[in-house]
Scaffold this active site. Structure first.
Site, mmCIF file in Angstrom:
data_model
loop_
_atom_site.group_PDB
_atom_site.id
_atom_site.type_symbol
_atom_site.label_atom_id
_atom_site.label_comp_id
_atom_site.label_asym_id
_atom_site.label_seq_id
_atom_site.Cartn_x
_atom_site.Cartn_y
_atom_site.Cartn_z
ATOM 1 N N LYS A 286 34.321 -155.967 13.563
ATOM 2 C CA LYS A 286 34.825 -156.756 14.997
ATOM 3 C C LYS A 286 34.973 -158.274 14.237
ATOM 4 C CE LYS A 286 31.486 -154.446 17.914
ATOM 5 N NZ LYS A 286 30.531 -153.751 18.911
ATOM 6 N N ARG B 250 25.875 -148.452 13.645
ATOM 7 C CA ARG B 250 27.361 -147.936 14.315
ATOM 8 C C ARG B 250 28.504 -148.077 13.625
ATOM 9 N NH1 ARG B 250 31.192 -148.791 17.728
ATOM 10 N NH2 ARG B 250 31.728 -147.328 19.224
#
Ligand code: PT1
Length: 275
Positions: A219, A249
């Site tokens: 991210k 995740r």
């Protein structure tokens, strides 16, 4: 391959491999659009040791616009069917759509991962009726505009209040708390500093007594800090693990599991007398 409830009982962390089936996906856009490509990526992650595969047909990265129900169904359902024909790995479906949840539940799926925490009409009932696990994630706003001006009194306290209400609503709809997982939603309507604070203060989310999931992988908060975003993601995930995260995740299953093995070995060396 154990079923998801057994995996959740274990004291060890779980790695969820991300399978994006969106043509516009943020880090592997267009790579897994065909069903066969999606299958081979899923099998590859399973072989690398992923415990769960998370299949998503709606991009929720900042700026992304929504997808129609029929488009999402076309992307996700054939991939679930195909993976089920070739593997028994637990499957999670990353969706907010009750229609997608209903179709998915008619196949073999274990979990609904909803970035909107089952806020669509009928979605809580669907999860309850089908005895599915659910990840309730926190997001402020909607993906297209969520990064414009996020506002909190205290990011952790506000998310904890959100979790409390979401858990209550799910309980009333008949979902067993043993099937719920909470995720603070790294990158979903939070500033750079707030994202970092979520990991720094992750242990504060343990007050609900539910497993925590985090999605840090590749991210922008991490790529702003580290030019090697995979190494940065692994570091962030290890910090989250040490603060109590149960499910990581990730895109990079192999690298994450290698790091987890080292951390686990070091932690265990301090627990028993091996001489
Ligand atoms: C997540 C998550 C998710 N993230 C759960 N599901 C995404 N439970 C999709 C960026 O800032 O964290 N938890 N499903 C992907 N969303 C984003 C958000 C991708 C932000 C990228 C960014 O780069």
């Amino acid at each position: 391959m154990a079923v998801l409830s057994e995996l959740l009982e274990r004291p060890t962390p779980l790695v969820m491999g991300i399978l994006n089936v969106t043509p516009d996906s943020f880090s592997d856009g267009g790579l897994h659009v065909s069903v066969d490509q999606a299958l081979s990526r899923a099998l590859e992650m399973a072989a690398q040791g992923a415990h769960i595969i998370d299949i998503g047909g709606e991009s929720t990265r900042p700026g992304a616009v929504g997808v129609s129900v029929s488009e999402e169904l076309d992307r996700v359902i054939p991939v679930i069917e195909k993976i089920n024909n070739h593997s028994v790995i637990p499957i999670s479906v990353d969706t907010s759509s009750p229609e997608v949840m209903r179709e998915a539940a008619s196949l073999r799926v274990d979990m609904i991962n909803d970035v909107r925490a089952l806020s669509s009409d009928g979605s809580m009932e669907l999860v309850a009726e089908n005895n599915l696990h659910v990840c309730l994630m926190h997001m402020q706003g909607e993906p297209d505009t969520m990064q414009v001006n996020p506002q909190y009194n205290d990011v952790v306290d506000d998310i904890n209040l959100f979790f409390e209400k979401a858990v209550q609503r799910c309980c009333r709809a008949g979902i067993s708390p043993g099937r719920m997982i909470l995720d603070p939603g790294f990158g979903f309507g939070k500033t750079h500093q707030q994202n970092l604070a979520l990991v720094n203060r992750l242990a504060e989310f343990n007050i609900h007594g539910l497993p925590l999931m985090v999605g840090l992988s590749r991210k922008s908060t991490l790529s702003r800090i580290a030019d090697d975003v995979i190494a940065g993601s692994v570091a962030g995930n290890i910090m989250a693990l040490l603060a109590g995260a149960k499910i990581l995740r990730v895109h990079d299953v192999k690298q994450t599991l290698s790091a987890l093995r080292v951390v686990t070995a070091i932690v265990r060396s301090g627990e028993k007398d091996e001489n």
